[in-house]
Scaffold this active site. Sequence first.
Site, short mmCIF file in Angstrom:
data_model
loop_
_atom_site.label_atom_id
_atom_site.label_comp_id
_atom_site.label_asym_id
_atom_site.label_seq_id
_atom_site.Cartn_x
_atom_site.Cartn_y
_atom_site.Cartn_z
N TYR A 1 0.32 -1.51 0.21
CA TYR A 1 -0.27 0.38 -0.30
C TYR A 1 0.99 0.85 -0.02
O TYR A 1 1.49 0.77 0.54
CB TYR A 1 -0.67 0.24 1.12
N SER A 2 0.26 2.20 -0.65
CA SER A 2 1.06 3.31 -0.78
C SER A 2 0.86 4.30 0.55
O SER A 2 -0.14 4.31 0.73
CB SER A 2 1.09 4.33 -2.14
N CYS B 1 0.13 6.76 -10.75
CA CYS B 1 0.05 5.73 -10.42
C CYS B 1 -1.51 5.38 -10.23
O CYS B 1 -2.94 6.23 -10.35
CB CYS B 1 -0.04 6.63 -8.74
N GLU C 1 4.00 3.72 -10.85
CA GLU C 1 3.83 2.72 -10.36
C GLU C 1 2.37 2.31 -10.46
O GLU C 1 1.41 2.78 -10.04
CB GLU C 1 4.02 3.00 -8.96
N TYR D 1 -1.05 -0.82 -10.30
CA TYR D 1 -1.43 -1.73 -9.85
C TYR D 1 -2.85 -2.82 -10.59
O TYR D 1 -3.63 -2.04 -10.64
CB TYR D 1 -1.00 -2.16 -8.67
P1 FAD Z 1 -6.71 -10.12 -2.99
O1 FAD Z 1 -7.29 -10.87 -1.99
O2 FAD Z 1 -5.40 -10.35 -3.51
O3 FAD Z 1 -7.68 -10.40 -4.77
C1 FAD Z 1 -9.08 -11.16 -4.62
C2 FAD Z 1 -9.52 -10.99 -5.73
O4 FAD Z 1 -9.22 -9.25 -6.89
C3 FAD Z 1 -8.21 -11.31 -6.69
O5 FAD Z 1 -9.34 -12.06 -7.50
C4 FAD Z 1 -7.95 -10.72 -7.52
O6 FAD Z 1 -7.22 -10.53 -8.87
C5 FAD Z 1 -8.50 -9.18 -7.63
N1 FAD Z 1 -8.25 -8.14 -7.41
C6 FAD Z 1 -7.48 -7.52 -6.14
N2 FAD Z 1 -6.44 -6.76 -5.91
C7 FAD Z 1 -8.05 -5.84 -6.85
C8 FAD Z 1 -8.14 -4.02 -7.37
N3 FAD Z 1 -7.17 -3.73 -6.77
N4 FAD Z 1 -9.23 -4.53 -8.37
C9 FAD Z 1 -10.07 -5.41 -8.10
N5 FAD Z 1 -9.88 -6.63 -8.70
C10 FAD Z 1 -8.84 -6.78 -7.14
N6 FAD Z 1 -4.24 -1.31 -3.45
C11 FAD Z 1 -5.25 0.04 -2.53
O7 FAD Z 1 -6.19 0.11 -1.84
N7 FAD Z 1 -4.39 1.15 -2.15
C12 FAD Z 1 -2.54 1.76 -2.25
O8 FAD Z 1 -3.01 2.39 -2.15
C13 FAD Z 1 -1.91 0.15 -2.87
N8 FAD Z 1 -0.82 0.75 -3.07
C14 FAD Z 1 -0.30 -0.79 -3.59
C15 FAD Z 1 0.83 -0.49 -4.39
C16 FAD Z 1 2.10 -0.58 -4.93
C17 FAD Z 1 3.63 -0.88 -5.28
C18 FAD Z 1 1.08 -2.22 -5.46
C19 FAD Z 1 1.81 -3.07 -6.58
C20 FAD Z 1 -0.18 -2.55 -5.07
C21 FAD Z 1 -1.11 -1.74 -4.26
N9 FAD Z 1 -2.38 -1.56 -4.22
C22 FAD Z 1 -3.11 -0.71 -3.21
C23 FAD Z 1 -3.10 -3.12 -4.66
C24 FAD Z 1 -3.08 -3.98 -2.68
O9 FAD Z 1 -1.95 -4.17 -2.73
C25 FAD Z 1 -3.52 -5.28 -3.42
O10 FAD Z 1 -3.31 -6.09 -4.09
C26 FAD Z 1 -5.21 -4.58 -3.41
O11 FAD Z 1 -5.65 -4.03 -1.41
C27 FAD Z 1 -6.03 -5.69 -3.40
O12 FAD Z 1 -5.53 -7.20 -2.35
P2 FAD Z 1 -6.72 -7.79 -1.39
O13 FAD Z 1 -5.88 -9.10 -0.70
O14 FAD Z 1 -7.94 -7.77 -1.02
O15 FAD Z 1 -7.10 -8.70 -2.79
#
Ligand code: FAD
Length: 410
Positions: free
Chosen positions: A200-201, A368, A408, A410
């Site tokens: 998370y950023s 981003c 950045e 994602y």
């Molecule tokens: P998971 O349990 O990992 O995934 C559940 C399902 O949802 C999977 O099928 C997956 O493919 C899908 N999925 C995953 N992410 C999303 C999405 N965003 N939209 C729709 N479907 C999705 N997230 C933020 O909310 N705020 C941030 O500031 C932020 N900063 C990030 C910075 C970096 C460098 C990176 C790489 C990622 C960032 N993310 C951010 C994304 C975050 O890391 C997670 O991937 C996101 O919160 C989903 O994780 P989860 O465990 O809830 O879902």
Amino acid sequence: MNAATELIARQHLIDPEICIRCNTCEETCPVDAITHDARNYVVDFAKCEGCQACVPPCPTGAIDNWRNVTKLKPYTLDEQFSWDVLPGRTELDDHVAEVQADIPAEVRAITNVANAGHGGIAVPPWSASHPYVNLYSIGNPIAATVSGNLRLTGDDASSDIRHIVLDFGHKPFPVLEGQSIGIIPPGLDANGTPHHVRLYSVASPRDGERPHYNNLSLTVKRVTEDHEGKPARGVCSNFLCDLKKGDTVQVVGPYGAAFLMPNHPGASLMMICTGTGSAPMRAMTERRRRRRELKEGGELVLFFGARAPEELPYFGPLQKLPKDFIDINFAFSRVPGQPKQYVQDVIRTRADKVAAMLADDNAYIYVCGLKGMEAGVIEAFRDICAHQGMDWEKLRPDLLAKGRFHIETY
Ligand code: FAD
Ligand code: A2P
């Protein structure tokens, strides 16, 4: 090149001590060379083409490890799965280092710069502060206490985006605007192994969400459907969005050594984001807002895309910022009665301003948010350059080499 040298290959390896098992490399690898078991992430020598596409997105740098091996005897997947630490340098590594020492330093430097952003090392702005990275790992996380959890999106909005404040008490956790942190979700996945770390950023400036407090904020969207729109309960985002004041969270990091803001007076920022991609932009904007009375100059130009105003994190506070402080350009895609607009559409409407900033060595560009936006923004830059007599293909490596272009998604 002699026959012996032809038998030597650089093998790509992942450092198991530093890797946070965030899965970013496996998702990024274009040839599916990266895989994992419950213990380690590993690279298949037979598949890896050394393109380095996985290197810049890796938050920890664990991915950027190379050993010289003979092509007939690379480290096998089973060997890599069993490692707790990377093997030390080999005689071959020493031999190759000796050969490279004969190559003039200028030639090596030019190669590195040419690689920047093409799988090579991404570089920060020249005046960026030096970031701390990897202070806390999975084996040694830091506990943070939740001191706030506020819903940012309107009650009638389709998405639940939250502003979450984490406090580190008296333990050190220094961050800069643009860096990310890792969260270890509690519990086990369906295979009975610990959940992988999610990134998370940081949404607050370096001096804290509350100035001079040892805290930071995150902007987290609750994931309730997958990328295809099917219902899904995101593990970490739901854990974070449900946190209450006083709860404890396991944190690793910080990460990120290039997506950092310039510090020199007169530096301008062009910030392009969708949804939670606004987090680092909020951090940078707030840093500049807190230093406004220093009159250091430099412009802030923001392109911000969301479905509708009520879906925009920080919409209210953004609108209160003076026009001479920040030039804000919204793009809404789902406002009834209005044409669908993406950030790249609005960027095109500001072609003169964008072209001037692309050409200005004191202007730094940050992108981003949604992965899908990246191609659209690049396409808009390419078109704007073409209309203004500039060549995007030549400009891009120059921007990267000068630490002026940061993505950045994602
Ligand atoms: P998971 O349990 O990992 O995934 C559940 C399902 O949802 C999977 O099928 C997956 O493919 C899908 N999925 C995953 N992410 C999303 C999405 N965003 N939209 C729709 N479907 C999705 N997230 C933020 O909310 N705020 C941030 O500031 C932020 N900063 C990030 C910075 C970096 C460098 C990176 C790489 C990622 C960032 N993310 C951010 C994304 C975050 O890391 C997670 O991937 C996101 O919160 C989903 O994780 P989860 O465990 O809830 O879902
Ligand atoms: P859309 O209405 O087509 O989903 P989200 O709310 O899912 O985080 O998305 C933030 C904004 O980014 C939304 O307005 C969304 O529009 C928009 N968006 C979706 N795909 C792209 C893309 N390829 N380029 C730019 N913006 C996009």
